[in-house]
Design a protein around this motif. Structure first.
Motif, PDB file in Angstrom:
ATOM      1  N   ARG A 268       0.857  -1.184   0.000  1.00 47.84           N
ATOM      2  CA  ARG A 268       0.000   0.000   0.000  1.00 47.84           C
ATOM      3  C   ARG A 268       0.895   1.236   0.000  1.00 47.84           C
ATOM      4  NH1 ARG A 268      -3.843  -0.186   4.973  1.00 47.84           N
ATOM      5  NH2 ARG A 268      -5.806   0.339   3.960  1.00 47.84           N
ATOM      6  N   PHE A 269       0.571   2.212  -0.842  1.00 50.26           N
ATOM      7  CA  PHE A 269       1.440   3.383  -0.975  1.00 50.26           C
ATOM      8  C   PHE A 269       1.607   4.109   0.344  1.00 50.26           C
ATOM      9  CE2 PHE A 269      -2.580   5.539  -1.014  1.00 50.26           C
ATOM     10  CZ  PHE A 269      -2.327   6.858  -0.640  1.00 50.26           C
ATOM     11  N   ALA A 270       0.570   4.038   1.218  1.00 49.96           N
ATOM     12  CA  ALA A 270       0.641   4.640   2.549  1.00 49.96           C
ATOM     13  C   ALA A 270      -0.507   4.074   3.375  1.00 49.96           C
ATOM     14  CB  ALA A 270       0.526   6.167   2.485  1.00 49.96           C
ATOM     15  N   LYS A 271      -0.290   4.010   4.675  1.00 55.58           N
ATOM     16  CA  LYS A 271      -1.362   3.566   5.560  1.00 55.58           C
ATOM     17  C   LYS A 271      -2.089   4.802   6.076  1.00 55.58           C
ATOM     18  CE  LYS A 271      -2.549   0.564   9.406  1.00 55.58           C
ATOM     19  NZ  LYS A 271      -2.066  -0.365  10.453  1.00 55.58           N
ATOM     20  N   ILE A 272      -3.218   5.100   5.470  1.00 53.00           N
ATOM     21  CA  ILE A 272      -4.014   6.283   5.812  1.00 53.00           C
ATOM     22  C   ILE A 272      -5.438   5.806   6.080  1.00 53.00           C
ATOM     23  CG2 ILE A 272      -4.897   8.478   4.990  1.00 53.00           C
ATOM     24  CD1 ILE A 272      -2.360   8.719   3.277  1.00 53.00           C
ATOM     25  N   VAL A 273      -5.900   5.987   7.301  1.00 51.39           N
ATOM     26  CA  VAL A 273      -7.172   5.416   7.744  1.00 51.39           C
ATOM     27  C   VAL A 273      -8.112   6.533   8.202  1.00 51.39           C
ATOM     28  CG1 VAL A 273      -8.265   3.828   9.364  1.00 51.39           C
ATOM     29  CG2 VAL A 273      -5.978   3.319   8.468  1.00 51.39           C
ATOM     30  N   LYS A 274      -9.333   6.497   7.707  1.00 49.44           N
ATOM     31  CA  LYS A 274     -10.379   7.445   8.116  1.00 49.44           C
ATOM     32  C   LYS A 274      -9.877   8.886   8.054  1.00 49.44           C
ATOM     33  CE  LYS A 274     -12.643   4.092  11.166  1.00 49.44           C
ATOM     34  NZ  LYS A 274     -13.064   3.762  12.555  1.00 49.44           N
ATOM     35  N   SER A 275      -9.222   9.218   6.963  1.00 53.75           N
ATOM     36  CA  SER A 275      -8.623  10.543   6.806  1.00 53.75           C
ATOM     37  C   SER A 275      -8.948  11.100   5.426  1.00 53.75           C
ATOM     38  CB  SER A 275      -7.110  10.473   7.004  1.00 53.75           C
ATOM     39  OG  SER A 275      -6.783  10.007   8.306  1.00 53.75           O
ATOM     40  N   VAL A 276      -8.963  12.422   5.327  1.00 50.60           N
ATOM     41  CA  VAL A 276      -9.324  13.096   4.080  1.00 50.60           C
ATOM     42  C   VAL A 276      -8.293  14.184   3.787  1.00 50.60           C
ATOM     43  CG1 VAL A 276     -11.088  14.460   2.897  1.00 50.60           C
ATOM     44  CG2 VAL A 276     -11.769  12.673   4.498  1.00 50.60           C
ATOM     45  N   ASP A 277      -7.839  14.217   2.544  1.00 54.91           N
ATOM     46  CA  ASP A 277      -6.938  15.272   2.083  1.00 54.91           C
ATOM     47  C   ASP A 277      -5.667  15.329   2.932  1.00 54.91           C
ATOM     48  OD1 ASP A 277      -6.002  17.357   0.558  1.00 54.91           O
ATOM     49  OD2 ASP A 277      -7.164  18.900   1.597  1.00 54.91           O
ATOM     50  N   VAL A 278      -4.982  14.188   3.012  1.00 58.13           N
ATOM     51  CA  VAL A 278      -3.739  14.118   3.789  1.00 58.13           C
ATOM     52  C   VAL A 278      -2.651  13.455   2.953  1.00 58.13           C
ATOM     53  CG1 VAL A 278      -5.017  13.965   5.967  1.00 58.13           C
ATOM     54  CG2 VAL A 278      -4.231  11.872   4.831  1.00 58.13           C
ATOM     55  N   SER A 279      -1.400  13.706   3.315  1.00 56.65           N
ATOM     56  CA  SER A 279      -0.267  13.013   2.716  1.00 56.65           C
ATOM     57  C   SER A 279       0.709  12.638   3.813  1.00 56.65           C
ATOM     58  CB  SER A 279       0.424  13.885   1.666  1.00 56.65           C
ATOM     59  OG  SER A 279       1.086  14.986   2.259  1.00 56.65           O
ATOM     60  N   GLY A 280       1.369  11.501   3.615  1.00 54.76           N
ATOM     61  CA  GLY A 280       2.312  11.010   4.601  1.00 54.76           C
ATOM     62  C   GLY A 280       2.130   9.522   4.765  1.00 54.76           C
ATOM     63  N   ASP A 281       2.326   9.026   5.981  1.00 54.67           N
ATOM     64  CA  ASP A 281       2.194   7.591   6.233  1.00 54.67           C
ATOM     65  C   ASP A 281       1.811   7.378   7.692  1.00 54.67           C
ATOM     66  OD1 ASP A 281       2.140   4.945   5.608  1.00 54.67           O
ATOM     67  OD2 ASP A 281       4.289   4.730   5.270  1.00 54.67           O
ATOM     68  N   PHE A 282       1.048   6.317   7.936  1.00 52.04           N
ATOM     69  CA  PHE A 282       0.540   5.978   9.270  1.00 52.04           C
ATOM     70  C   PHE A 282      -0.226   7.164   9.861  1.00 52.04           C
ATOM     71  CE2 PHE A 282       3.816   2.837   8.583  1.00 52.04           C
ATOM     72  CZ  PHE A 282       3.211   1.681   9.050  1.00 52.04           C
ATOM     73  N   ILE A 283      -1.330   7.477   9.214  1.00 56.20           N
ATOM     74  CA  ILE A 283      -2.176   8.598   9.619  1.00 56.20           C
ATOM     75  C   ILE A 283      -3.588   8.081   9.839  1.00 56.20           C
ATOM     76  CG2 ILE A 283      -3.067  10.861   8.970  1.00 56.20           C
ATOM     77  CD1 ILE A 283      -0.702  11.131   7.050  1.00 56.20           C
ATOM     78  N   GLU A 284      -4.194   8.477  10.943  1.00 51.61           N
ATOM     79  CA  GLU A 284      -5.577   8.084  11.187  1.00 51.61           C
ATOM     80  C   GLU A 284      -6.405   9.268  11.660  1.00 51.61           C
ATOM     81  OE1 GLU A 284      -5.318   5.015  14.189  1.00 51.61           O
ATOM     82  OE2 GLU A 284      -5.431   6.475  15.826  1.00 51.61           O
ATOM     83  N   GLN A 285      -7.660   9.264  11.264  1.00 51.13           N
ATOM     84  CA  GLN A 285      -8.662  10.229  11.724  1.00 51.13           C
ATOM     85  C   GLN A 285      -8.192  11.680  11.568  1.00 51.13           C
ATOM     86  OE1 GLN A 285      -9.678   9.058  15.725  1.00 51.13           O
ATOM     87  NE2 GLN A 285     -10.285   6.995  15.109  1.00 51.13           N
ATOM     88  N   SER A 286      -7.666  12.008  10.413  1.00 51.15           N
ATOM     89  CA  SER A 286      -7.106  13.340  10.182  1.00 51.15           C
ATOM     90  C   SER A 286      -7.672  13.940   8.899  1.00 51.15           C
ATOM     91  CB  SER A 286      -5.581  13.273  10.086  1.00 51.15           C
ATOM     92  OG  SER A 286      -5.020  12.764  11.279  1.00 51.15           O
ATOM     93  N   LYS A 287      -7.546  15.249   8.773  1.00 51.81           N
ATOM     94  CA  LYS A 287      -7.959  15.898   7.545  1.00 51.81           C
ATOM     95  C   LYS A 287      -7.118  17.147   7.308  1.00 51.81           C
ATOM     96  CE  LYS A 287     -11.904  18.414   9.618  1.00 51.81           C
ATOM     97  NZ  LYS A 287     -13.355  18.647   9.520  1.00 51.81           N
ATOM     98  N   LYS A 288      -6.895  17.421   6.041  1.00 53.24           N
ATOM     99  CA  LYS A 288      -6.137  18.589   5.610  1.00 53.24           C
ATOM    100  C   LYS A 288      -4.774  18.646   6.304  1.00 53.24           C
ATOM    101  CE  LYS A 288     -10.185  21.371   4.424  1.00 53.24           C
ATOM    102  NZ  LYS A 288     -10.916  22.646   4.650  1.00 53.24           N
ATOM    103  N   CYS A 289      -4.035  17.559   6.147  1.00 51.97           N
ATOM    104  CA  CYS A 289      -2.685  17.478   6.730  1.00 51.97           C
ATOM    105  C   CYS A 289      -1.702  17.046   5.646  1.00 51.97           C
ATOM    106  CB  CYS A 289      -2.645  16.492   7.890  1.00 51.97           C
ATOM    107  SG  CYS A 289      -3.546  17.053   9.348  1.00 51.97           S
ATOM    108  N   ASP A 290      -0.549  17.643   5.644  1.00 50.61           N
ATOM    109  CA  ASP A 290       0.435  17.381   4.596  1.00 50.61           C
ATOM    110  C   ASP A 290       1.776  16.991   5.222  1.00 50.61           C
ATOM    111  OD1 ASP A 290       1.439  17.211   2.022  1.00 50.61           O
ATOM    112  OD2 ASP A 290       1.957  19.337   1.914  1.00 50.61           O
ATOM    113  N   TYR A 291       2.402  15.985   4.633  1.00 45.66           N
ATOM    114  CA  TYR A 291       3.730  15.546   5.034  1.00 45.66           C
ATOM    115  C   TYR A 291       3.762  15.170   6.517  1.00 45.66           C
ATOM    116  CZ  TYR A 291       8.179  15.155   2.582  1.00 45.66           C
ATOM    117  OH  TYR A 291       9.273  14.661   1.890  1.00 45.66           O
ATOM    118  N   CYS A 292       2.842  14.290   6.888  1.00 43.36           N
ATOM    119  CA  CYS A 292       2.722  13.882   8.294  1.00 43.36           C
ATOM    120  C   CYS A 292       2.971  12.380   8.432  1.00 43.36           C
ATOM    121  CB  CYS A 292       1.341  14.229   8.827  1.00 43.36           C
ATOM    122  SG  CYS A 292       1.009  16.007   8.855  1.00 43.36           S
ATOM    123  N   PHE A 293       3.565  11.992   9.551  1.00 37.23           N
ATOM    124  CA  PHE A 293       3.936  10.603   9.778  1.00 37.23           C
ATOM    125  C   PHE A 293       3.592  10.194  11.214  1.00 37.23           C
ATOM    126  CE2 PHE A 293       6.602  12.329   6.487  1.00 37.23           C
ATOM    127  CZ  PHE A 293       6.650  11.334   5.524  1.00 37.23           C
TER     128      PHE A 293
END
Length: 573
Positions: A268-293
């Motif tokens: 999987r290119f990234a593990k992003i769960v229940k999140s919208v408009d985010v980039s990074g890896d291992f992110i959950e329950q987030s929105k409008k976040c960039d370059y987050c780990f």
């Protein structure tokens, strides 16, 4: 403002500041950064030593006992044991001083930092867990780093609410795990990564709700599988016996085989769960976040976050923080805070700048060790009006007479503390994990390097002379000094030799695990190397016929097959 390309004054590489970034800096009234994203993180991490522990003396009045500390005995800082630092027998305000407009701010700040007592080790409420660092409420634990509410666990980092785990990284609610990374709610799991609610298994990669599986990848709701092949229960139990889990040689051989096997399956290119408009890896329950780990519990309208727990909003460049922090920037370990800028170890505070180790404070600038204070500068009390006027003068002074380090890097208002003023050497701190450097590279950059202390031990047994099977090992090994296979010449902080504790030996025996050939530092480094870097690359999905694009922490030259979320879901679920 429009997007701009800047040149990092540290690494000399170009980096972009977007219009949204400029809006954020304007909102919190700070200048845009002069260092790139990675260099800013490394700079903050040069002030965080987690794993290099020393024995030193408590310097509090009436104390001289030996204590465990992240500060070496030759530090210039004043170090107190936890009871003395937490007690009422000293007053941080007694170290207050007038601001000197003839000397750069950062030079004065370092002098204050050296004089105000610092806590030897952040290890809150330990029970038989003295050798743990940046932790809370651990019981019968040894060398657990950055993990809370654990029991009977050893040599692990950032594990939480777990029991009887060893040589693990980033676990939650696990029990009886060994050499597992990024796992949640797993039981009796070994040599595995990225697994959830799985048990009685070994060598799993990205499996969920599985049990009694061996050497499997991308499985969900499966049982009695070996190398992704389904067996009956009886067949599985017979076949799994052919893998000798008690043998060091067999385990090492299968590690290589399993790694090659796992590369046949898409990631999987990234593990992003229940999140919208985010980039990074291992992110959950987030929105409008960039370059987050590693953002757990949610974040919103933020950028450049790392290891965040339980809500962060409208913040940039913060790490190891959470608990509903807001509008924070270039800060580390904030629990929680509002408008905490260029600071470290701040809790339950707001409107804090360039401060360290302060709690229940507000409107403080350049302060160390304060509790329940407001309108202070350099640990000196002012009225609200005096504070606001002096703060503005100091900011102007920081811009007019900036600190300049030996390599010509300029530190005005808006920069985090200079690396060369850190109380830790570069290779002692987490900075060296994010961006490993040799001694020559560290010194060429103008940073300090900590030479290994002389270790007065005699190696009793070399790793290759250890019994191959744990079945042949006896308890007398705990009195032996074992040579590390890396012989102290790697870049992993190798100690050259190690001993096995009684609790550790019992763990190996109880769970049929062969004796290790590496010291705990080298084992930790091997776990770190399994993690993807805190970087992103723009790539296309590798599934034939798919033209989806994404940002991923898998570099283009790596061998893994990387899919977009849609293709990955179709393949795995």
């Amino acid at each position: 403002m429009k997007n701009e390309i800047k040149n990092c004054q540290n690494c000399k590489q170009d980096f972009e500041i977007t219009s949204d970034d400029f809006s954020f800096y304007e909102k919190i009234k700070v200048p845009p950064p002069t260092w790139c994203l990675e260099c800013r993180l490394v700079r903050r991490m040069s002030y965080r030593n987690e794993r290099t522990l020393y024995k030193t003396k408590c310097q509090a009045d009436g104390h001289n006992e030996e204590i465990i500390s992240v500060f070496s005995p030759d530090t210039l800082d004043r170090i107190y044991c936890a009871p003395a630092w937490d007690g009422d027998n000293w007053d941080p305000m007694s170290y207050g001083k007038e601001y000197d407009f003839s000397v750069p701010f950062f030079t004065q700040m370092r002098e204050l930092w050296k004089n105000v007592p610092d806590k030897a080790l952040f290890n809150i409420n330990p029970i038989n867990s003295d050798y743990c660092s940046i932790t809370q409420d651990n019981k019968n634990c040894y060398l657990v780093i950055g993990g809370d509410f654990n029991e009977d666990s050893l040599y692990s980092s950032f594990i939480f609410n777990s029991k009887e785990c060893m040589d693990c990284l980033l676990l939650s609610k696990c029990e009886k795990n060994y050499e597992t990374t990024d796992c949640v709610s797993c039981f009796n799991l070994k040599y595995s990564r990225y697994c959830e609610t799985s048990y009685d298994s070994a060598f799993l990669f990205n499996c969920r709700n599985c049990h009694d599986c061996f050497g499997c990848v991308n499985l969900v709701n499966q049982q009695y599988c070996i190398l992704n092949v389904q067996y009956t229960k009886e067949e599985y139990l017979e076949k799994v016996k052919t893998y000798n889990m008690s043998s060091f040689a067999e385990i090492e051989k299968f590690k290589g085989e399993f790694n090659a096997f796992s590369l046949k399956f898409p990631r999987r290119f990234a593990k992003i769960v229940k999140s919208v408009d985010v980039s990074g890896d291992f992110i959950e329950q987030s929105k409008k976040c960039d370059y987050c780990f590693s953002v757990f519990g949610g974040a919103e309208n933020s950028k450049n976050l790392w290891l965040i727990y339980s809500q962060v909003k409208d913040s940039y460049d913060i790490d190891h923080s959470g608990l509903n922090s807001m509008e924070c920037y270039e800060s580390s370990s904030v629990y929680p805070g509002n408008q905490v800028l260029f600071s470290r170890f701040i809790w339950d505070s707001h409107h804090i700048e360039y401060s360290y180790n302060c709690g229940n404070c507000h409107d403080c600038f350049g302060c160390v060790g304060l509790k329940n204070k407001q309108y202070c500068i350099f640990n000196k009390q002012y009225s609200k009006e005096e504070y606001e006027a002096l703060r503005e003068k100091i900011i102007n002074h920081m811009n007019e007479l900036p600190y300049i380090d030996r390599k010509g890097r300029i530190y005005k208002y808006g920069e985090f503390f200079p690396i060369d003023l850190s109380p830790f050497a570069y290779n002692e701190a987490v900075s060296n994990e994010i961006k490993p450097l040799s001694k020559g590279e560290i010194e060429s950059l103008g940073y300090s390097f900590k030479e290994d202390t002389e270790r007065r031990y005699v190696i009793d047994i070399q790793p290759n002379d250890l019994p191959d099977s744990i079945l042949d090992a006896n308890k007398s090994i705990i009195s032996s000094v074992i040579g590390c296979e890396h012989q102290g010449v790697c870049s992993d902080g190798c100690t050259g030799a190690f001993k096995i504790t009684e609790a550790e030996f019992n763990f190996y025996k109880n769970y049929n695990i062969p004796l290790p050939h590496l010291c705990s530092n080298c084992r930790y480094s091997n776990r770190l190397k399994q993690k993807n870097p805190l970087k992103l690359w723009h790539r296309e999905c590798m599934k034939a016929g798919c033209d989806n694009e994404f940002e991923t922490s898998y570099a283009p030259d790596r061998p893994e097959i990387v899919y977009c979320e849609k293709c990955y879901q179709q393949e795995v679920y």
